[in-house]
Each structure stands twice: as C-alpha cells, then as structure tokens.
Design a protein around this motif. Structure first.
Motif, mmCIF file in Angstrom:
data_model
loop_
_atom_site.group_PDB
_atom_site.id
_atom_site.type_symbol
_atom_site.label_atom_id
_atom_site.label_comp_id
_atom_site.label_asym_id
_atom_site.label_seq_id
_atom_site.Cartn_x
_atom_site.Cartn_y
_atom_site.Cartn_z
ATOM 1 N N HIS A 44 -32.905 -84.638 27.455
ATOM 2 C CA HIS A 44 -31.746 -85.070 28.226
ATOM 3 C C HIS A 44 -31.929 -86.544 28.560
ATOM 4 O O HIS A 44 -33.062 -87.034 28.625
ATOM 5 C CB HIS A 44 -31.619 -84.229 29.501
ATOM 6 C CG HIS A 44 -30.322 -84.426 30.234
ATOM 7 N ND1 HIS A 44 -29.095 -84.313 29.621
ATOM 8 C CD2 HIS A 44 -30.060 -84.719 31.538
ATOM 9 C CE1 HIS A 44 -28.139 -84.528 30.505
ATOM 10 N NE2 HIS A 44 -28.701 -84.789 31.680
ATOM 11 N N ASP A 45 -30.824 -87.262 28.778
ATOM 12 C CA ASP A 45 -30.911 -88.703 29.000
ATOM 13 C C ASP A 45 -31.259 -89.007 30.461
ATOM 14 O O ASP A 45 -30.463 -89.551 31.216
ATOM 15 C CB ASP A 45 -29.616 -89.398 28.579
ATOM 16 C CG ASP A 45 -28.384 -88.841 29.271
ATOM 17 O OD1 ASP A 45 -28.502 -87.804 29.967
ATOM 18 O OD2 ASP A 45 -27.302 -89.434 29.109
ATOM 19 N N SER A 69 -30.092 -76.034 31.923
ATOM 20 C CA SER A 69 -28.882 -76.838 31.994
ATOM 21 C C SER A 69 -29.254 -78.284 31.704
ATOM 22 O O SER A 69 -30.426 -78.667 31.784
ATOM 23 C CB SER A 69 -28.255 -76.712 33.394
ATOM 24 O OG SER A 69 -27.079 -77.481 33.501
ATOM 25 N N ASP A 70 -28.253 -79.088 31.367
ATOM 26 C CA ASP A 70 -28.467 -80.514 31.152
ATOM 27 C C ASP A 70 -29.500 -80.790 30.065
ATOM 28 O O ASP A 70 -30.579 -81.310 30.313
ATOM 29 C CB ASP A 70 -28.869 -81.190 32.475
ATOM 30 C CG ASP A 70 -27.725 -81.225 33.467
ATOM 31 O OD1 ASP A 70 -27.219 -82.315 33.765
ATOM 32 O OD2 ASP A 70 -27.321 -80.152 33.933
ATOM 33 N N LEU A 71 -29.132 -80.424 28.842
ATOM 34 C CA LEU A 71 -29.935 -80.752 27.665
ATOM 35 C C LEU A 71 -28.985 -80.841 26.479
ATOM 36 O O LEU A 71 -27.943 -80.191 26.474
ATOM 37 C CB LEU A 71 -31.021 -79.710 27.409
ATOM 38 C CG LEU A 71 -30.590 -78.330 26.926
ATOM 39 C CD1 LEU A 71 -31.776 -77.610 26.281
ATOM 40 C CD2 LEU A 71 -30.038 -77.488 28.068
ATOM 41 N N GLY A 72 -29.370 -81.664 25.506
ATOM 42 C CA GLY A 72 -28.469 -81.902 24.401
ATOM 43 C C GLY A 72 -28.795 -81.166 23.124
ATOM 44 O O GLY A 72 -27.983 -81.124 22.197
ATOM 45 N N SER A 73 -29.988 -80.574 23.058
ATOM 46 C CA SER A 73 -30.385 -79.883 21.838
ATOM 47 C C SER A 73 -31.467 -78.865 22.160
ATOM 48 O O SER A 73 -32.112 -78.927 23.210
ATOM 49 C CB SER A 73 -30.890 -80.881 20.789
ATOM 50 O OG SER A 73 -31.894 -81.725 21.325
ATOM 51 N N PRO A 100 -15.183 -93.301 23.872
ATOM 52 C CA PRO A 100 -16.078 -92.957 22.756
ATOM 53 C C PRO A 100 -17.557 -92.947 23.132
ATOM 54 O O PRO A 100 -18.306 -92.076 22.677
ATOM 55 C CB PRO A 100 -15.768 -94.034 21.713
ATOM 56 C CG PRO A 100 -14.353 -94.418 21.995
ATOM 57 C CD PRO A 100 -14.193 -94.324 23.484
ATOM 58 N N SER A 101 -18.002 -93.904 23.939
ATOM 59 C CA SER A 101 -19.421 -93.967 24.294
ATOM 60 C C SER A 101 -19.852 -92.742 25.093
ATOM 61 O O SER A 101 -20.947 -92.200 24.878
ATOM 62 C CB SER A 101 -19.705 -95.238 25.099
ATOM 63 O OG SER A 101 -18.933 -95.265 26.293
ATOM 64 N N ALA A 140 -22.222 -85.364 23.430
ATOM 65 C CA ALA A 140 -22.442 -84.602 22.199
ATOM 66 C C ALA A 140 -23.792 -84.873 21.565
ATOM 67 O O ALA A 140 -24.202 -84.155 20.651
ATOM 68 C CB ALA A 140 -21.337 -84.915 21.191
ATOM 69 N N GLY A 141 -24.505 -85.890 22.041
ATOM 70 C CA GLY A 141 -25.757 -86.300 21.413
ATOM 71 C C GLY A 141 -26.912 -85.360 21.702
ATOM 72 O O GLY A 141 -26.819 -84.432 22.514
ATOM 73 N N ALA A 142 -28.037 -85.629 21.060
ATOM 74 C CA ALA A 142 -29.226 -84.782 21.182
ATOM 75 C C ALA A 142 -29.829 -84.806 22.575
ATOM 76 O O ALA A 142 -30.652 -83.946 22.915
ATOM 77 C CB ALA A 142 -30.272 -85.220 20.154
ATOM 78 N N PHE A 143 -29.431 -85.790 23.402
ATOM 79 C CA PHE A 143 -29.943 -85.886 24.774
ATOM 80 C C PHE A 143 -28.807 -85.745 25.794
ATOM 81 O O PHE A 143 -28.916 -86.231 26.917
ATOM 82 C CB PHE A 143 -30.676 -87.210 24.966
ATOM 83 C CG PHE A 143 -31.918 -87.325 24.138
ATOM 84 C CD1 PHE A 143 -33.138 -86.895 24.614
ATOM 85 C CD2 PHE A 143 -31.859 -87.845 22.853
ATOM 86 C CE1 PHE A 143 -34.280 -86.986 23.848
ATOM 87 C CE2 PHE A 143 -32.995 -87.943 22.066
ATOM 88 C CZ PHE A 143 -34.218 -87.515 22.560
ATOM 89 N N GLY A 144 -27.726 -85.066 25.377
ATOM 90 C CA GLY A 144 -26.572 -84.909 26.251
ATOM 91 C C GLY A 144 -26.492 -83.521 26.862
ATOM 92 O O GLY A 144 -27.311 -83.153 27.700
#
Length: 221
Positions: free
Chosen positions: A82-83, A104-108, A141-142, A148-152
């Motif tokens: 996550h970021d 919760s709160d993880l992108g992958s 977009p950002s 949607a990213g691996a750390f989202g």
C-alpha cells in the motif's frame, strides 16, 4: 468513543489500539483516544515516524510477522502493499484458536499474505472498487492510477480472488468493506463475491461506512 458505546462496548474495556498505517481515516485521533483511556497504541516504525509518534510514551513498535499478545489475544501484523510508510494489517487469534483476519488498504495480493490468512474463521476484507466504474468515474487520472495500482486498493475481482484462495470449511463469516461510494456499486460487489463465497448475492455481507456492523460469533455456537 460514541460508536463503541453504540456497539455496546465500554471503552474502559479496551487494553490497546492497533494502527494499520498513517492515512487519516486510519490514524486520526489515535493519540487523543489512547491518552483519554490511558492505553498504549501499536504501530510500525514507518507509521510512527510519519505520524511523529517516535518517542511517544504510549507508542509500541510492531514488526511484520512478529506476534504481539494483548490479554488473551495474539495479534499478528502482516505486511501489505500500500502507498504508505510500512503499512500493516492484522490476523487475530484468541485462546481457543479462533482466527479473525482484517485486510484493507492494499493494492495487490502476495503469496505471503495469502499464506498468513489461511485458517481464518472470520474475514473482514476490502472490496474497494469496480475497475470499469473507477476508469469512468470522477477521479482525476493520477488518482485513478493510484487506486488501481499495485499499492492502491483491491478491486471487487481481487477481493473475490483472495476469498477463493483462503476459503475453507471453517470460514464462518466474511464481510466486505472499504467500498467506494464513487467507484463501486454494492450490487456489483454482491454479484462478484457471491460467486467466490458460494452463496446467493443477497447473502453477501457488505459493511456501511456510516453504520456499525452487527456482532459475529466465530465459534461453533
């Protein structure tokens, strides 16, 4: 405090507070609550450094995969993508061996994460967004790329995949939360997760952001 009381919990029964990461919806008010209740709070060094908690006398440092015992509970911190600065999620186990996984709160999904969450009797897992609704939604977009990213955040489909990989006969309760009000649809969440759980869509339990969830029993009673 008010929500604890509404849930029938005396705040004085709390022995500690565990923080996943520094984002405001997870860390805001931690010090004030713990000062009021005279209890410690547990967070990773990265989270504490970001929040300027290093050196605070109530802070207790925790590390991924190093279990912490509070009363009769064993809490296992789990590292997640996550970021944030050293984010963690948790698996809790009581003296009877019943396990609750909070994710919760993880992108992958990672193999280690899936391994640690095996054998849970209850799961509270993120189903944050529908990919198509996210791409056509109001976010710039950002921000769409971040979510949607691996750390989202996990999509409905990623949540369903996680459930498939950790499901077992002893898993009694699954609740889905952190559902975006702008980039998701509760009907879609129910449809996607029902297939993974093996139930009807109306039987999928979706948590509300502004409502307290009911209590769930993880034992066999």
């Amino acid at each position: 405090m008010q929500r604890l009381l509404e849930a029938g919990v005396d705040p004085g029964q709390l022995h500690a507070l565990f923080v996943t990461h520094e984002h405001g919806d997870h860390a805001r008010g931690v010090v004030a609550v713990c000062d009021h209740l005279n209890i410690p709070f547990y967070a990773s060094f990265g989270t504490a450094r970001k929040m300027d908690w290093v050196g605070h006398d109530r802070w207790r440092c925790i590390r991924a995969d190093e279990a912490v015992r509070v009363g009769s509970l064993e809490i296992i911190p789990v590292v997640v993508p996550h970021d944030a600065q050293e984010p963690l999620q948790f698996v809790l186990q009581n003296a009877d061996g019943h396990r609750l996984g909070i994710l919760s709160d993880l992108g992958s999904l990672t193999p280690h994460l899936v391994d640690v969450y095996q054998g849970c009797h209850g799961l509270q897992v993120e189903a944050n967004h529908d990919p198509q609704l996210l791409q056509t939604g109001p976010y710039p977009p950002s921000l769409r790329a971040r979510v949607a990213g691996a750390f989202g955040h996990l999509s409905n489909q990623q949540c369903a995949e996680f459930i498939r990989r950790v499901n077992w006969p002893g898993l009694r309760h699954i609740t889905a939360g952190h559902i975006s009000e702008k980039n998701n649809d509760r009907y879609l969440v129910s449809q996607v997760l029902a297939e993974a759980i093996g139930c009807e869509p109306h039987e999928v339990t979706l948590l509300e952001q502004d409502m307290i969830s009911p209590w769930y029993h993880l034992n066999d009673q």
